[in-house]
Design an enzyme around this catalytic site. Structure first.
Site, PDB file in Angstrom:
ATOM      1  N   HIS A 117       0.927  -1.012  -0.016  1.00  0.00           N
ATOM      2  CA  HIS A 117      -0.021  -0.013   0.019  1.00  0.00           C
ATOM      3  C   HIS A 117       0.802   1.302  -0.040  1.00  0.00           C
ATOM      4  O   HIS A 117       2.024   1.181   0.488  1.00  0.00           O
ATOM      5  CB  HIS A 117      -0.655  -0.088   1.295  1.00  0.00           C
ATOM      6  CG  HIS A 117      -1.995   0.829   1.560  1.00  0.00           C
ATOM      7  ND1 HIS A 117      -1.755   2.231   1.788  1.00  0.00           N
ATOM      8  CD2 HIS A 117      -3.154   0.837   1.094  1.00  0.00           C
ATOM      9  CE1 HIS A 117      -2.740   3.001   1.877  1.00  0.00           C
ATOM     10  NE2 HIS A 117      -3.894   1.930   1.561  1.00  0.00           N
ATOM     11  N   ASP A 194       3.073  -4.655   7.935  1.00  0.00           N
ATOM     12  CA  ASP A 194       1.809  -3.708   7.960  1.00  0.00           C
ATOM     13  C   ASP A 194       0.666  -4.664   8.062  1.00  0.00           C
ATOM     14  O   ASP A 194       0.341  -5.441   7.153  1.00  0.00           O
ATOM     15  CB  ASP A 194       1.808  -3.018   6.524  1.00  0.00           C
ATOM     16  CG  ASP A 194       0.515  -2.345   6.182  1.00  0.00           C
ATOM     17  OD1 ASP A 194      -0.638  -2.709   7.078  1.00  0.00           O
ATOM     18  OD2 ASP A 194       0.328  -1.948   5.226  1.00  0.00           O
ATOM     19  N   GLN A 197      -4.619  -5.235   6.690  1.00  0.00           N
ATOM     20  CA  GLN A 197      -5.560  -5.759   6.088  1.00  0.00           C
ATOM     21  C   GLN A 197      -5.428  -7.243   6.388  1.00  0.00           C
ATOM     22  O   GLN A 197      -6.264  -8.273   6.054  1.00  0.00           O
ATOM     23  CB  GLN A 197      -5.263  -5.933   4.572  1.00  0.00           C
ATOM     24  CG  GLN A 197      -5.363  -4.507   3.947  1.00  0.00           C
ATOM     25  CD  GLN A 197      -6.785  -4.183   3.852  1.00  0.00           C
ATOM     26  OE1 GLN A 197      -7.790  -4.866   3.945  1.00  0.00           O
ATOM     27  NE2 GLN A 197      -6.903  -2.900   3.556  1.00  0.00           N
ATOM     28  N   LYS A 220     -10.420  -0.497  10.677  1.00  0.00           N
ATOM     29  CA  LYS A 220     -10.804  -1.897   9.790  1.00  0.00           C
ATOM     30  C   LYS A 220     -11.250  -3.065  10.718  1.00  0.00           C
ATOM     31  O   LYS A 220     -11.607  -4.017  10.117  1.00  0.00           O
ATOM     32  CB  LYS A 220      -9.730  -2.052   8.942  1.00  0.00           C
ATOM     33  CG  LYS A 220      -9.228  -1.176   7.981  1.00  0.00           C
ATOM     34  CD  LYS A 220      -7.963  -1.779   7.081  1.00  0.00           C
ATOM     35  CE  LYS A 220      -7.216  -0.617   6.261  1.00  0.00           C
ATOM     36  NZ  LYS A 220      -7.868   0.203   5.300  1.00  0.00           N
ATOM     37  N   CYS A 358      -4.773   2.599  -3.637  1.00  0.00           N
ATOM     38  CA  CYS A 358      -3.503   3.018  -2.857  1.00  0.00           C
ATOM     39  C   CYS A 358      -2.228   2.225  -3.064  1.00  0.00           C
ATOM     40  O   CYS A 358      -1.471   1.882  -2.273  1.00  0.00           O
ATOM     41  CB  CYS A 358      -3.585   3.272  -1.416  1.00  0.00           C
ATOM     42  SG  CYS A 358      -5.210   4.509  -1.151  1.00  0.00           S
TER      43      CYS A 358
HETATM   44  N1  ALA Z   1      -6.343   1.181   2.852  1.00  0.00           N
HETATM   45  C1  ALA Z   1      -7.629   1.144   2.559  1.00  0.00           C
HETATM   46  C2  ALA Z   1      -7.920   0.390   1.371  1.00  0.00           C
HETATM   47  O1  ALA Z   1      -7.367  -0.451   0.739  1.00  0.00           O
HETATM   48  C3  ALA Z   1      -8.156   2.454   2.714  1.00  0.00           C
HETATM   49  O2  ALA Z   1      -9.066   0.327   0.817  1.00  0.00           O
END
Ligand code: ALA
Length: 400
Positions: A117, A194, A197, A220, A358
């Site tokens: 990202h 990171d 996610q 998230k 991103c």
């Molecule tokens: N990092 C978040 C996304 O991947 C906002 O949508």
């Protein structure tokens, strides 16, 4: 039923019941989280670490206790400390500036991957501009997996850090980070993960991974925006310079000399996002009741339900075909732009993300300007996928 905890799921968009398939951007909030924040502001609000009065002491206690709730959630042992940051992005910038800018020299190297990202690229690029470090990049194969043979070759005597994502926000790929961390440690290089996610989708065991820094954002994970976690090894954090200066991060201040507070307060300048921490605690307690193993299992079942249906639509190309995936699916449809598809889906009440997510280097790698991304949360069910597939057929009829 758990979906009842999310009142927004009962709302409509363009006259149709909302189907929310963009939890990778930000998850919806259960009423338990909203209530915890509201109750705190209504009955228990005061600043932390400041007052000797009961209200402030109670706020401080809840705020500080949350560090332990987080440690239990991610199985971080006594080697680790929890620093509150405003999100994953700030946490990565903190490490880049506190560790990198203060300690590294021109020509030192950071290993990243092609699937990062922007928040795990730009902070290191800034260091390249500021002090002349070099960025080395692990390539991604056609299925969306990291090419591990190339990874090992990227280490040199100048490597200072490996900074990689646990799971891709575009491909859904779960990276073999335990193995990658062990390889880095054999080269005496620390690793930053990171986790933005990964943490909403799968159980994470920091002590087992043995990573040096792990970052994630509460929003998230069904918690509020503006609050996140930097979990770092104490032996590294204690030697890092403060990231920002201000109140609460000092021990003594004079114009001649300043001494800094102990960990983790040294990295938390100014009044923190107290209500955010309270909300994150409520979110973790909520998720703990469901169990991260169950969350993972549920999303894997949804993936298994969705992928064959998507692949059966003529012209669909999945971007990311690894077997180890979190509940994140990206795809394009031949001769149709992702934004147009996203607009048709929206008109059907279905929220997905369309764009570069991103992750522009990854878009270049797969030679696409943008993808449609569908991402799951604990509240999604098969009916959502049926609505999605029907709307995609409609988009094909309208747009082609
Ligand atoms: N990092 C978040 C996304 O991947 C906002 O949508």
């Amino acid at each position: 039923m758990m979906r009842d905890d999310f009142p927004i799921l009962k709302t409509t968009m363009h006259g149709k019941p909302l189907v929310f398939l963009d939890s990778a951007a930000s998850a919806q909030k259960p009423k338990q989280v909203v209530d915890a924040i509201s109750n705190f502001y209504t009955t228990r609000y005061a600043n932390v670490h400041r007052g000797i009065y009961e209200l402030s002491a109670t706020a401080t206690k809840i705020y500080e206790e949350t560090r332990d709730v987080i440690k239990q959630f991610i199985k971080a042992d006594h080697h680790y400390d929890i620093v509150f940051v405003n999100g994953t992005t700030e946490g990565i910038n903190l490490v880049a500036q506190s560790l990198g800018r203060m300690e590294w020299l021109a020509g030192d190297e950071v290993i990243l991957s092609e699937m990062e990202h922007h928040s795990n690229i730009v902070p290191w690029y800034l260091l390249k501009e500021q002090i002349g470090i070099k960025l080395k990049v692990i390539p991604v194969d056609d299925d969306g997996a990291l090419q591990l043979n190339d990874y090992e070759k990227l280490f040199s005597s100048r490597t200072k850090l490996v900074a990689i994502t646990h799971a891709s926000n575009v491909l859904g790929t779960i990276n073999p980070i335990k193995e990658m961390i062990a390889i880095a440690h054999r080269h005496h290089v620390p690793v930053l993960i990171d986790g933005a996610q990964a943490i909403p989708h799968m159980p994470v065991n920091i002590a087992d991974l043995n990573c040096d820094f792990y970052l994630f954002s509460a929003h998230k994970l069904y918690g509020p925006t503006g609050i996140g976690v930097l979990c770092g090894k104490k032996e590294l954090l204690k030697n890092m310079s403060p990231y920002q200066g201000g109140g609460d991060m000092i021990e003594t201040v004079s114009f001649e000399k300043i001494t800094y507070a102990h960990l983790p307060h040294r990295f938390e300048a100014g009044t923190p996002h107290i209500a955010g921490v309270i909300g994150m605690k409520a979110a973790l307690q909520y998720i703990n009741q469901i169990g991260m193993d169950n969350v993972f299992q549920h999303e894997q079942e949804l993936l298994a339900y969705t992928l064959p249906k998507l692949k059966a639509i003529p012209g669909v190309r999945l971007i990311g075909n690894t077997s180890q995936k979190v509940g994140v699916i990206s795809f394009v449809i031949e001769n149709m732009h992702a934004h147009d598809i996203g607009t048709v889906l929206d008109s059907e009440g279905i929220a997905v993300r369309a764009g570069h997510h991103c992750a522009m280097p990854l878009m270049q790698r797969f030679n696409v300007p943008a993808t449609i991304r569908v991402s799951f949360g604990i509240y999604n069910h098969e009916q959502d996928i049926d609505r999605l597939i029907a709307a995609l057929h409609l988009a094909k009829r309208i747009l082609s």
